[in-house]
Design a protein around this motif. Structure first.
Motif, mmCIF file in Angstrom:
data_model
loop_
_atom_site.group_PDB
_atom_site.id
_atom_site.type_symbol
_atom_site.label_atom_id
_atom_site.label_comp_id
_atom_site.label_asym_id
_atom_site.label_seq_id
_atom_site.Cartn_x
_atom_site.Cartn_y
_atom_site.Cartn_z
ATOM 1 N N LEU A 63 0.811 -1.065 -0.024
ATOM 2 C CA LEU A 63 -0.004 -0.185 0.055
ATOM 3 C C LEU A 63 0.812 1.086 0.215
ATOM 4 N N ILE A 64 1.937 1.397 0.801
ATOM 5 C CA ILE A 64 2.995 2.384 0.786
ATOM 6 C C ILE A 64 3.241 2.409 -0.710
ATOM 7 N N CYS A 65 4.055 1.663 -1.320
ATOM 8 C CA CYS A 65 4.307 1.475 -2.770
ATOM 9 C C CYS A 65 3.366 2.132 -3.692
ATOM 10 N N ARG A 66 2.052 1.621 -3.449
ATOM 11 C CA ARG A 66 1.207 2.257 -4.600
ATOM 12 C C ARG A 66 0.651 3.700 -3.971
ATOM 13 N N ASP A 67 0.973 3.910 -2.979
ATOM 14 C CA ASP A 67 0.773 5.494 -2.596
ATOM 15 C C ASP A 67 2.082 6.375 -3.382
ATOM 16 N N LYS A 69 3.777 5.717 -6.001
ATOM 17 C CA LYS A 69 3.708 5.650 -7.357
ATOM 18 C C LYS A 69 2.403 6.375 -7.705
ATOM 19 N N ALA A 70 1.588 6.660 -6.810
ATOM 20 C CA ALA A 70 0.444 7.275 -7.363
ATOM 21 C C ALA A 70 0.666 8.879 -7.117
ATOM 22 N N ASP A 71 1.518 9.236 -6.184
ATOM 23 C CA ASP A 71 2.020 10.734 -5.816
ATOM 24 C C ASP A 71 3.110 11.057 -6.925
ATOM 25 N N ALA A 72 2.615 12.341 -7.555
ATOM 26 C CA ALA A 72 3.364 12.892 -8.512
ATOM 27 C C ALA A 72 4.787 13.250 -8.149
ATOM 28 N N SER A 73 4.859 13.669 -6.823
ATOM 29 C CA SER A 73 6.175 14.262 -6.379
ATOM 30 C C SER A 73 7.132 13.013 -5.820
ATOM 31 N N THR A 74 6.703 11.780 -5.828
ATOM 32 C CA THR A 74 7.461 10.494 -5.401
ATOM 33 C C THR A 74 7.485 9.187 -6.663
ATOM 34 N N HIS A 75 6.441 9.456 -7.551
ATOM 35 C CA HIS A 75 6.185 8.318 -8.356
ATOM 36 C C HIS A 75 7.718 7.991 -9.364
ATOM 37 N N HIS A 76 8.414 8.768 -9.520
ATOM 38 C CA HIS A 76 9.755 8.661 -10.131
ATOM 39 C C HIS A 76 10.710 7.871 -9.335
ATOM 40 N N ILE A 77 10.364 7.511 -7.986
ATOM 41 C CA ILE A 77 11.544 6.991 -7.174
ATOM 42 C C ILE A 77 11.323 5.333 -7.416
#
Length: 130
Positions: A63-67, A69-77
């Motif tokens: 769930l943390i991973c999904r969140d 990947k869904a957040d524009a500020s962290t999806h690139h990590i």
């Protein structure tokens, strides 16, 4: 500048071992024992990769991973999930999936190889990835 890796696991022994291995490999490492702190840790540490367990005492790593990947500020990590109970290899191409998966017990060389691979992949600049 060394690549930064954030490790999230509620098992202190795993945190110590993986942190030691990655630090010896030339990476800058920060560890977390609780998923509740991940947002602030990412904001402060600005990791190039997140390595986390699936089964955490307080949260589900999937769930943390999904969140993330869904957040524009962290999806690139890039996110690598580690699990002894779940086979996530089949779900790697689904939306919100981790970039890679390592089964427990893990082979140290495999862990280091997967970390290196994810950090060598080209990432889009922040302005292009949004």
């Amino acid at each position: 500048m060394n690549k930064r890796i954030l490790i999230l696991d509620d098992d202190q022994d795993i945190l110590d071992i993986v942190s030691y291995l990655l630090t010896e490999g030339g990476y800058e490492v920060q560890t977390l024992a609780s998923g509740e702190q991940i947002a602030s840790a990412i904001h402060q540490f600005n990791p190039d990769l997140v390595l986390m367990d699936v089964m955490l005492a307080d949260m589900d790593g999937r769930l943390i991973c999904r969140d993330l990947k869904a957040d524009a500020s962290t999806h690139h990590i890039p996110v690598i999930l580690i699990s002894g109970t779940h086979d996530l290899a089949a779900s790697l191409h689904q939306q919100g999936a981790p970039n890679d998966f390592i089964p427990k017990p893990f082979d140290i060389e495999l862990l280091l190889q997967k970390v290196k691979h994810q950090l060598q992949l080209p990432s889009l600049p922040h302005s292009l990835s949004s």
